[in-house]
Design an enzyme around this catalytic site. Sequence first.
Site, short mmCIF file in Angstrom:
data_model
loop_
_atom_site.label_atom_id
_atom_site.label_comp_id
_atom_site.label_asym_id
_atom_site.label_seq_id
_atom_site.Cartn_x
_atom_site.Cartn_y
_atom_site.Cartn_z
N ILE A 111 0.81 -1.21 0.00
CA ILE A 111 0.00 0.00 0.00
C ILE A 111 0.85 1.27 0.00
O ILE A 111 0.33 2.36 -0.22
CB ILE A 111 -0.98 0.03 1.19
CG1 ILE A 111 -0.23 0.06 2.53
CG2 ILE A 111 -1.94 -1.14 1.13
CD1 ILE A 111 -1.14 0.33 3.72
N SER A 112 2.15 1.15 0.23
CA SER A 112 3.01 2.33 0.18
C SER A 112 4.44 1.90 -0.09
O SER A 112 4.86 0.82 0.33
CB SER A 112 2.94 3.12 1.49
OG SER A 112 3.63 4.35 1.37
N SER A 113 5.18 2.75 -0.80
CA SER A 113 6.57 2.42 -1.12
C SER A 113 7.37 3.70 -1.30
O SER A 113 6.81 4.79 -1.41
CB SER A 113 6.63 1.58 -2.41
OG SER A 113 6.16 2.34 -3.51
#
Length: 342
Positions: A111-113
């Site tokens: 969901i995030s990087s």
Amino acid sequence: MREESGTAARGTAGDPGGADAEKFAALAARARAALVRTIDASGAWERDPVWREAFAAVPRHLFVPYYYVAVAGGYERRWGESPDPGARERWLRGAYADVPLATRLRDGELISSSSQPSLMAKMLAALEIEDGHRVLEIGAGTGYNAALLAHRLGDDDLVTTVDLDPEITESARRHLAAAGHHPAVVTGDGARGVPERAPYDRIIATCALPSIPRAWLAQCAPGGRILTPIATGLVVLTVEDAAHAEGRFLDTPAYFVPLRGGGRPAPPAPRLAGVPAHAREDELFRFLPAVSGGRLDGRAAYELWWREGRPPRERYGITVRGAQAWAWLDSPQGPHTWPLPD
């Protein structure tokens, strides 16, 4: 998922303390310098080399106190507080690799990087930022991109970053503070922008969208630029006014986590039935059915792509005019146009 090593160590990520501190700082400086040389060699900031100094100054490792690496059977977490010096060194070197880093997983879903630094550099250079510009970032992520913007502009108050997830915005705020920056970090739906801090001269999204939110045009000053991932590319739009923007794609492929919130559906997967094997593996071919929003079936997309000389990304663009938005090949008024979702 598994940890690379056992229990948590004393201190904080990026600050080992004691006799190791000097060695750690020297290793971080060498790793950051190596990353800058790698981005230099890629030509990513050739059009705006001022970004070289920003990447040389902002410590990426402060923004990724841990990240996930794919291993057999799942993911392994690397973190800066491992009690194992070798594991800490692997974490630090990985933090300065020119690769995207998975920073947040939920039920096995990314969901995030933290994006690939050379791609970040290319996107920032394409914004054509000037001193005094006000910038809105859609997708706070780790806060690293906002720190680069704040360093470049020399004024934290000129930068606003927004994310839907309060855990992400809170961690981004902490990372930014650790690096000495305090831009506006807002929790909210990025598709709605941040109207209370508008107008902006530049808007940059670090998450993929199916279309261009009209709120962004309304919050962008005339003559401003919007850079956002669409399909598997990056489009740069020049804003004429609150109802009209237009621009072309950059030449580079780009794969980003989708913007979440507002009930936006995922774009349909391209249908590739009837496409020859050589084209199925051609990234430029796959861009055509993706940018057309799945409105071309595999065979029709292949015939158009071949007839038009296997067009590169730069021949595609997007126009927003009032309630309508569409992608196009070669010309907004040409024969090959595809409506974007509302």
